[in-house]
Design a protein around this motif. Structure first.
Motif, mmCIF file in Angstrom:
data_model
loop_
_atom_site.group_PDB
_atom_site.id
_atom_site.type_symbol
_atom_site.label_atom_id
_atom_site.label_comp_id
_atom_site.label_asym_id
_atom_site.label_seq_id
_atom_site.Cartn_x
_atom_site.Cartn_y
_atom_site.Cartn_z
ATOM 1 N N TYR A 63 0.831 -1.200 0.000
ATOM 2 C CA TYR A 63 0.000 0.000 0.000
ATOM 3 C C TYR A 63 0.872 1.258 0.000
ATOM 4 N N ARG A 238 -9.345 -6.144 -2.827
ATOM 5 C CA ARG A 238 -9.674 -6.247 -1.406
ATOM 6 C C ARG A 238 -10.170 -7.639 -1.012
ATOM 7 N N LEU A 244 -5.991 -4.915 3.195
ATOM 8 C CA LEU A 244 -6.287 -3.596 2.642
ATOM 9 C C LEU A 244 -7.416 -2.902 3.391
#
Length: 252
Positions: A63, A238, A244
């Motif tokens: 991320y 996801r 996430l």
């Protein structure tokens, strides 16, 4: 400034290690990028692991602005040092924890695993690599051959023994780099590992561009349009990367 004096300066010794890394691991970095490209092109997930301070590199891959969206961190809470440092050392040395982490994540081809460990001699990273390889998931080891040779051997094998590709970061034994004659401070492993990963991403981008392929990459949420760019990636990944959203349904 004389060469002897210059060799004593920390910045120059770090640059020397970076040049050494380029020389020793340059070809392997290209191989790692090619392996990652094939995985992502086949809709695979890159499972990334580390323990203790190597978790800094797991954060660096996950991320992250400009980083791959198809990255899943696999880790055990016990190896996280910020709330119980002594526990993290103990758990990294416990047999079975690394295998359990892989069993829970259940990676399968065309997935790839990237395991960060400077010494590569504690059970946790070795078991993660061994268990991934046993599942047919190729492992990229980001480790230091020199540090591994001089580390306490807590497993019969090392991280590198289970890797399809080894990226040698050239971190010296003990990690510390200063002062030159008797190093006791200024650990360099994070610098060298982060540089290695950035080189892999750059090579990956070049390979994807040559193929005309658009990689799934995060955009900084702090630039205009970043949130909108990332929304499509969240929707795509996801379900396969629960970290996430913490497993929450964000579709509403």
């Amino acid at each position: 400034m004389t060469e002897t004096v210059r060799a004593q300066r920390l910045p120059d010794r770090v640059r020397t290690l970076l040049d050494d890394l380029d020389s020793v691991s340059g070809a392997a970095i290209g191989e790692a990028a090619a392996l990652l490209l094939e995985s992502v092109a086949s809709d695979g997930i890159v499972h990334v692991a580390g323990a203790g301070h190597s978790l800094a590199m797991v954060c660096e891959t996950f991320y992250r602005a400009g980083g791959l969206a198809a990255v899943r961190p696999i880790w055990h809470p016990g190896v996280f040092p910020l709330d119980d440092a002594l526990r993290s050392t103990r758990v990294e040395r416990e047999s079975g924890v690394g295998r359990g982490v892989v069993e829970a994540a259940a990676p399968t081809p065309p997935d790839v695993a990237v395991v960060f460990s400077t010494s590569g001699r504690n059970p946790y990273p070795v078991e993660v690599a061994e268990a991934c390889a046993a599942r047919g998931v190729p492992v990229i080891a980001v480790t230091s051959a020199r540090a591994s040779r001089e580390a306490a051997a807590r497993t019969p094998t090392s991280l590198a023994d289970h890797a399809a590709i080894v990226l040698d970061t050239r971190v010296p034994p003990g990690d510390a780099l200063h002062p030159a004659g008797a190093p006791r401070t200024a650990a360099v492993s994070t610098i060298l590992a982060a540089y290695t990963w950035s080189r892999v991403l750059a090579e990956l981008d070049d390979l994807a561009s040559a193929r005309g392929m658009r990689l799934p990459r995060w955009t900084s949420a702090n630039v205009p349009g970043g949130d909108e760019e990332n929304a499509a990636l969240l929707a795509r990944y996801r379900g396969r990367i629960p970290e996430l959203t913490g497993g929450r349904d964000t579709s509403q």
